[in-house]
Scaffold this motif. Structure first.
Motif: not given
Length: 348
Positions: A77-85
Motif C-alpha cells: 500500500x505504501x507504493x501506491x500513488x492513488x486509489x480509485x473505487x
C-alpha cells in the motif's frame, strides 16, 4: 496537486454489482495486476443478482483481492500513488464496501482518493494504451450495452459526456437474459443464447425491430421480448428454440446497428464508434456495428472482452485519467446508486 508520473501506481476497486475486482495499473496504462471474483454461483439459484448476497460477498472477498494484486504487482500500500473505487451507479451495499475500503487505504497512505462513475469507467476504457492503435482521441461515440444500461453517449472529454439516446424500457442485456430464460437457458442468459443462436436459422421467425428507422437513437426492447414470449408459449422443439434464439439475436443486432447509425449522424465530429459493456462481447452485435462504422468511414473500437464486462482495470484507468486532469474527490464523497454521466465534474 502534483502531477502523476508514468511509473506511479494506482489501485482500482470495483464492487458495483456481482463482480468483486481489484487491479493495479502504472500511470502509463500498463496493467501490472488484475483479479476478478465472480459471484455467479451465489446468485444462480435465484435467477438474478440478490443485492444483500452481493454486498456480503464483496465485504468477504475484496480485502483479499487487494492483497493479491499488491503481491502480483510486487508492491505494498505504501507504493501506491492513488486509489480509485467505483462510487456509482450500482447496488448501494456493494458500492459502500468498495468506496469505504478505498477511502481507508487513501487515508492510511495519505494519497488521493478518486470516486469513479462506473459508466465513465466503461467510457474511458477504449483510451487504455494498446486498445486502439495510436490511441483514441476525443470525441468518440460510445454505445454502452449491458444488463443495466443501453445508451448512446458522445464522450467529449474526461467528465464530459453527452447522452444522445437511451432505452425507453429494458436494457439490451436485460432483454437477452429474459429471452434466454423464456428459452429455458441458464442465468446469465446472454452467452448461452449466443451459443444456441449459432445453431439456428435467424429467418424462421418474424420478430420486430423496435424503433428501426425512427429519428434519434433511443432504444426499446420490451416489444421484442414480448414477441419471443408469445412464440415460446405456442411450444417449440429444440431446433425451434435455436431458430428463435438466432432470430432474437439478429433483431437486436439490426436494431443496435440502426440506432448507432442515427447516433453517428448526430455526432459528425466523432473519431470512432466504440462499443463497451457486457453485451459488447456478443460477436453478432460486434459484426453488425463494424459494418455501421465502416460505412461511416470510422473504426469500430471494442476493448478486449474481459475489459467489456465489469472489472477494476477500467476503474484504475478512469482514476488515472481523472487524476491527470486534476480531479479528485473529498473523503466524504457518498456512493450513489444512481449517478448519470451528465452529473460528473468535468476537467477544466
Amino acid at each position: 496537486m502534483r502531477s502523476l508520473q508514468d511509473d506511479e501506481l494506482v489501485l482500482g476497486l470495483e464492487s458495483s454489482c456481482d463482480e468483486t475486482a481489484a487491479a493495479i495499473l502504472r500511470a502509463d496504462g500498463t496493467i501490472l495486476a488484475e483479479a476478478v471474483l465472480s459471484q455467479l454461483a451465489e446468485h444462480t439459484p435465484y435467477g438474478g443478482v440478490v443485492p444483500e448476497i452481493a454486498a456480503r460477498s464483496h465485504l468477504a472477498h475484496l480485502p483479499a483481492l487487494v492483497r493479491r494484486v499488491l503481491d502480483q504487482a510486487g508492491t505494498t500500500p505504501a507504493g501506491l500513488a492513488a486509489v480509485a473505487a467505483t462510487a456509482g451507479p450500482g447496488l448501494i451495499g456493494g458500492l459502500i464496501v468498495g468506496a469505504t475500503l478505498g477511502k481507508g487505504i487513501a487515508i492510511a497512505q495519505g494519497i488521493p482518493y478518486l470516486a469513479i462513475n462506473h459508466l465513465e469507467g466503461h467510457a474511458l476504457t477504449p483510451r487504455l494504451p494498446g486498445v486502439h492503435p495510436g490511441g483514441l482521441a476525443f470525441p468518440y461515440l460510445l454505445l454502452l450495452l449491458s444488463g443495466g444500461h443501453c445508451q448512446c453517449v458522445l464522450v467529449e472529454g474526461v467528465g464530459r459526456h453527452r447522452r444522445l439516446g437511451t432505452t425507453l424500457d429494458d436494457a439490451v442485456g436485460e432483454a437477452f437474459d429474459k429471452s434466454a430464460k423464456l428459452l429455458g437457458l441458464p442465468w446469465p442468459g446472454g452467452p448461452h443464447l449466443e451459443r444456441l443462436a449459432a445453431t439456428g436459422d435467424a429467418k424462421r421467425f418474424t420478430l420486430p425491430r423496435p424503433l428501426l428507422g425512427r429519428a434519434g437513437c433511443d432504444f426499446s426492447f420490451s416489444g421484442l421480448k414480448t414477441a419471443v414470449a408469445n412464440i415460446v408459449a405456442k411450444g417449440l422443439d429444440p431446433q425451434g428454440r435455436a431458430d428463435l434464439a438466432a432470430g432474437f439475436q439478429a433483431a437486436v443486432s439490426a436494431t443496435l446497428a440502426d440506432r448507432a447509425a442515427h447516433a453517428l449522424a448526430m455526432a459528425p465530429g466523432a473519431t470512432a464508434l466504440v462499443v463497451s459493456g457486457g453485451v459488447a462481447a456478443n460477436q453478432g452485435i460486434r459484426t453488425a456495428l463494424a459494418g455501421v462504422a465502416a460505412r461511416a468511414g470510422l473504426p469500430l473500437v471494442a476493448p478486449p472482452i474481459r475489459l467489456c464486462t465489469d472489472n477494476a482495470v477500467m476503474i484504475a484507468w478512469a482514476g488515472i485519467e481523472r487524476l491527470r486532469a486534476g480531479l479528485t474527490e473529498p473523503l466524504d464523497h457518498a456512493p450513489r446508486p444512481r449517478w448519470p454521466l451528465g452529473e460528473l465534474v468535468a476537467a477544466g
